[in-house]
Design an enzyme around this catalytic site. Structure first.
Site, mmCIF file in Angstrom:
data_model
loop_
_atom_site.group_PDB
_atom_site.id
_atom_site.type_symbol
_atom_site.label_atom_id
_atom_site.label_comp_id
_atom_site.label_asym_id
_atom_site.label_seq_id
_atom_site.Cartn_x
_atom_site.Cartn_y
_atom_site.Cartn_z
ATOM 1 N N LYS A 1 0.389 -0.707 -0.134
ATOM 2 C CA LYS A 1 0.429 -0.077 -0.001
ATOM 3 C C LYS A 1 0.773 1.054 0.010
ATOM 4 C CE LYS A 1 -3.671 -2.483 2.289
ATOM 5 N NZ LYS A 1 -3.875 -2.765 3.150
ATOM 6 N N GLN B 1 -4.317 -1.394 9.104
ATOM 7 C CA GLN B 1 -4.225 -2.685 9.693
ATOM 8 C C GLN B 1 -4.746 -3.855 10.222
ATOM 9 O OE1 GLN B 1 -3.180 -3.197 5.726
ATOM 10 N NE2 GLN B 1 -3.897 -5.470 6.060
ATOM 11 N N ASP C 1 -10.951 2.739 4.266
ATOM 12 C CA ASP C 1 -10.636 1.682 4.108
ATOM 13 C C ASP C 1 -12.481 1.149 3.796
ATOM 14 O OD1 ASP C 1 -9.061 -0.319 3.366
ATOM 15 O OD2 ASP C 1 -9.084 -0.602 5.780
#
Ligand code: NAP
Length: 296
Positions: free
Chosen positions: A54, A98, A121
């Site tokens: 990412k 994460q 997200d």
């Protein structure tokens, strides 16, 4: 004839070229740069490799990006403080924590702490709710990548029978919700199957579009697929290591069987995975525009 390969890696490359041009335009016209922070708690090797990918993509696109690595024993309170800091940082438009988090940290509490307008997200309940009513600000990355791949490959979604194997909050439920919407790139008839479904094969066999997100290597066999179906394999399952220690990955679909029956199929790796990261970047560019009140 073997199925056409839906190469997410190539589609993702196309979208990244578009995004890079947009990042340059934002910089020139408005003097703003999309900012993304990835927060990793602990040293889970798979998470480390996802975060690295990412960060690398963010860097390639010209983002301002921060990789914030924290020790596994970081307290929940401290993590919430860190999130609060980025919520209030005007240079940061997207915050990604994460997952999974260490056991002592309440994941839901952490996701709730992220400012929904920086939740790239799209896991915050506000964004989940907006998706549900068909008015999303941000789409969750893996489902968005799947939808984009279907649309860009010219797959007819409207009116299609879609069967999703798996009902997780990050893949199964949101992709089902997205393809169900009365909207462009959607309007499908959607069935979701899971471990309590009485006859999984009965459902998968009638899918025009079959989306496998079970997390079980090669679970979907050839005889579970309708001839000519479009098969999206979301699964990433480590089944072993090569002699030099590299991960051997398999999807949720028995590829060698499926490729003879489906009309199109995503490979693993190189299918859904690269699309997921690209959608994260797309959300971050959008967040940057929202935060700077840029409408064009
Ligand atoms: P998850 O949270 O483990 O959920 C798996 C779902 O599949 C559950 O709903 C489970 O049903 C269902 N399931 C499991 N075994 C089944 C079976 N034998 N028959 C029917 N349903 C079954 O997994 P996830 O997070 O959604 O991820 C799914 C897969 O996609 C994993 O391999 C993951 O690594 C991969 N993934 C890839 C990406 C990417 O970017 N490529 C992103 C996210 C995830 P129950 O609810 O009844 O337990």
């Amino acid at each position: 004839m073997p199925a056409k390969l839906l190469k997410g890696a190539e589609v993702a490359k196309e979208i990244r070229i578009e995004l890079k041009a947009e990042v340059e335009r934002l910089k020139e016209k408005y003097n703003v740069v999309p900012g993304l922070v990835t927060i990793l708690v602990g040293e889970n090797p798979a998470s480390q490799s996802y975060v690295r990918a990412k960060q690398q993509t963010a860097h390639e696109l010209g983002f301002y990006s921060i990789q914030d690595d924290q020790p596994a024993d970081l307290s929940e309170e401290k993590l919430l403080e860190i999130i609060d800091k980025y919520n209030n940082d005007p240079k940061i438009h997207g915050i990604l924590v994460q997952l999974p988090l260490p056991k002592h940290v309440n994941e839901n509490k952490v996701l709730l702490a992220i400012d929904p307008s920086k939740d790239v997200d799209a896991f915050h309940p506000v964004n989940v709710g907006k998706l549900m009513i068909g008015e999303p600000d941000y789409l969750p990355c893996t489902p968005a990548g799947i939808q984009e791949l279907l649309v860009r490959s010219g797959t007819e979604i409207s009116g299609a029978e879609v069967v999703v194997v798996g009902r997780s909050n990050i893949v199964g439920k949101p992709i089902a919700m997205m393809l169900l919407q009365k909207a462009k790139g959607a309007n499908a008839t959607v069935t979701v199957v899971h471990t309590r479904t009485k006859d999984v094969k009965f459902h998968t066999k009638r899918a025009d579009i079959l989306i496998a997100a079970a997390g079980v290597a090669e679970y979907v066999k050839g005889d579970m697929i309708k001839p000519g179906a479009v098969v999206i394999d979301v699964g990433v399952n480590e089944v072993g290591r090569t002699a030099d220690g590299k991960r051997i990955l398999k999807g949720d679909v028995a590829f060698n069987e499926a490729v003879e029956i489906a009309s199109a199929i995503t490979p693993v790796p190189g299918g859904v995975g690269p699309m997921t990261i690209t959608m994260l970047m797309k959300n971050t560019v959008r967040a940057c525009k929202v935060h700077n009140n840029i409408k064009d």
